[in-house]
Design an enzyme around this catalytic site. Sequence first.
Site, mmCIF file in Angstrom:
data_model
loop_
_atom_site.group_PDB
_atom_site.id
_atom_site.type_symbol
_atom_site.label_atom_id
_atom_site.label_comp_id
_atom_site.label_asym_id
_atom_site.label_seq_id
_atom_site.Cartn_x
_atom_site.Cartn_y
_atom_site.Cartn_z
ATOM 1 C CG ASP A 1 -1.786 1.176 1.304
ATOM 2 O OD1 ASP A 1 -2.627 1.306 0.402
ATOM 3 O OD2 ASP A 1 -1.628 2.001 2.215
ATOM 4 C CB THR B 1 -1.866 6.005 -1.933
ATOM 5 O OG1 THR B 1 -1.753 4.593 -1.857
ATOM 6 C CG2 THR B 1 -2.980 6.458 -1.025
ATOM 7 C CB THR B 2 0.614 3.050 -5.645
ATOM 8 O OG1 THR B 2 0.437 2.396 -4.397
ATOM 9 C CG2 THR B 2 1.965 2.694 -6.200
ATOM 10 C CG ASP C 1 -7.653 -0.065 1.238
ATOM 11 O OD1 ASP C 1 -7.599 0.822 2.106
ATOM 12 O OD2 ASP C 1 -6.657 -0.587 0.717
HETATM 13 P P1 ADP Z 1 -3.107 2.298 -5.746
HETATM 14 O O1 ADP Z 1 -2.408 2.580 -4.466
HETATM 15 O O2 ADP Z 1 -2.841 3.354 -6.757
HETATM 16 O O3 ADP Z 1 -4.542 1.978 -5.592
HETATM 17 P P2 ADP Z 1 -2.847 -0.452 -6.500
HETATM 18 O O4 ADP Z 1 -1.676 -1.327 -6.225
HETATM 19 O O5 ADP Z 1 -4.099 -0.718 -5.769
HETATM 20 O O6 ADP Z 1 -2.368 1.025 -6.320
HETATM 21 O O7 ADP Z 1 -3.132 -0.548 -8.061
HETATM 22 C C1 ADP Z 1 -4.127 0.198 -8.667
HETATM 23 C C2 ADP Z 1 -4.079 0.027 -10.141
HETATM 24 O O8 ADP Z 1 -4.279 -1.340 -10.503
HETATM 25 C C3 ADP Z 1 -5.181 0.809 -10.827
HETATM 26 O O9 ADP Z 1 -4.691 1.423 -11.977
HETATM 27 C C4 ADP Z 1 -6.199 -0.264 -11.169
HETATM 28 O O10 ADP Z 1 -6.995 0.083 -12.279
HETATM 29 C C5 ADP Z 1 -5.316 -1.430 -11.468
HETATM 30 N N1 ADP Z 1 -6.011 -2.717 -11.324
HETATM 31 C C6 ADP Z 1 -6.662 -3.189 -10.242
HETATM 32 N N2 ADP Z 1 -7.170 -4.415 -10.485
HETATM 33 C C7 ADP Z 1 -6.813 -4.738 -11.744
HETATM 34 C C8 ADP Z 1 -7.003 -5.892 -12.602
HETATM 35 N N3 ADP Z 1 -7.666 -6.955 -12.165
HETATM 36 N N4 ADP Z 1 -6.471 -5.835 -13.819
HETATM 37 C C9 ADP Z 1 -5.787 -4.770 -14.245
HETATM 38 N N5 ADP Z 1 -5.562 -3.675 -13.505
HETATM 39 C C10 ADP Z 1 -6.067 -3.651 -12.274
#
Ligand code: ADP
Length: 555
Positions: A72, A105-106, A401
């Site tokens: 996270d 956040t990332t 979340d």
């Molecule tokens: P953040 O802290 O930005 O939420 P995450 O590690 O949760 O970082 O990643 C978020 C990113 O991953 C977003 O761009 C989201 O659209 C993408 N994402 C989440 N689930 C999937 C999936 N099943 N396939 C492709 N992309 C995904």
Amino acid sequence: MAGQMQYGGQAPNGQPIYILGEGSQRTKGRDAQSNNIMAGKAVANAVRSTLGPIGMDKMLVDSMGDVVITNDGATILKEMDIEHPAAKMIVEVAKTQDDEVGDGTTSATVIAGELLKKAEELLDDGVHPTIIASGYRNAADKAAEYINEIAVDVSPDDTETLKKIASTAITGKGGEEYKDTLAQLSVDAVKAVSEKTESGTSVDTDEIKIEKHAGGSMRDSELINGVVIDKERLHTNMPKKVENAKVLLLSAPIEFQKTEMDAEIKITSPDQMQQFLDQEEKMIKDMVDKIINSGADVVFCQKGIDDMAQHYLQKEGIFALRRVKQSDMDRLAKATGANIVQDVDEISESDLGSAGNVEEKDVSGTKMTYVTDCESQKSVSVILHGGTEHVVDSLEIALNDALRVVGVAVEDGKVVVGGGASEVELAMKLYNYAASLEGREQLAAHKFAEALDIIPQTLAENAGLDAIDKLVELRSQHEKGNKYAGLDVRNGEIVNMWEDDVIEPLRIKTQAINAATEAAVMILRIDDVVATSEKSGGGEEAAMGGGMGGMPMGM
Ligand code: ADP
Ligand code: MG
């Protein structure tokens, strides 16, 4: 390092004039910019590898040797001891994102880093930072407009879509195997606390209480309409269950009050001793009588209740808990309509709240108090079960979340798709917008669009795919009009993200782009860093614009 000198100038007689104290440091112009940009990029690089559902985890070890394993972004940056002032501005982006949306956040951090990287290329080409700043700001405004165009309405009753939003947020976090249960719980909980207001719907997820419980199966987790307190009744002779309860909330102790001063009482005979004890007992009895006279049959006390008071309460068949947390007291007040009374002398019947049922229940070996069928149905608790302490903790993070994103989606009623689809679509529109501009503004807008590509690129990279290939494929799909085409990170295919159920609240994207732009612009506009030195011997590292402070580089 070049460009470092004392702030000051030269007097007419040629004597240098120093206006800063000894040890102060100054970095100017391009050096200051480069340092700040480097620091900002380093923060983004630190979290980049965790982006996406199959991003990597980071293990953080603090000075006490405690270990946190997480992917996270906000957590990582919180745990890292970052000192560089420009780096801190990027950390702030993640923090704001976390406060505002609870997810993304990332992404926000990575976009901020990429905006800085692209800005550096422009600086190298001789574009003035002010032009870059205004170009970025205008592009961000356009991006907000475009993303609103591709966003889709979601109704607060659309359970299926809301569950997909919850699942998308949970994917890749701990607790993934329980995605469905967590998604269902979060949607039910958000629905329970959402309130219609004049301007739409408001959701305060703080009203949802998560009661963690190590032991039992995750699938036994449940949503309770009411407040659940992790405490058992004070005395076994108290009733286990009170129906149609009149609830007293007391923030003062039910104890013999010791004087503030150090008074000394000399007791010279056994009679006197007895007298003294009798008096103490009478005081307690008086306090309990006041409670009884108010008509209360359930007492939640934030402070202590001493043995004697317990005895009297129990004799009257009153159900009592002591040392109830402030947050629980507040929830109980909301749920039952009771006022929290601060002084036993001031208890009146009108302060009491009501609950249809107050009951001590055994939840796989732990006794808890359930306050249900309350006046206000807006208070809910989630009892979260998990095999071990560690498991429930990660489930709680995932649930939090999920609650936040579902709450945001219900409030705004707008969603977009993930998997890089929205970013690629936005970038494509921004390239067209840039083409409509002239001169250096155009360059800035173009770089802004390029910066958004970092999301699909990083998702591909973290999934072990070829980032350039995937970006090209994505672009060509979007140019054909497939505006929801995104990257399925599990098989590397480009698919319609609605069909892949990767859905996110619109606010994740708008907030990330705005916060990242603001931070990048703020950093770019700095061309003079003056730092007074507090730490002696820190040298360049301790100065602003100098080294990277406590942050390891090149992660
Ligand atoms: P953040 O802290 O930005 O939420 P995450 O590690 O949760 O970082 O990643 C978020 C990113 O991953 C977003 O761009 C989201 O659209 C993408 N994402 C989440 N689930 C999937 C999936 N099943 N396939 C492709 N992309 C995904
Ligand atoms: Mg996320």
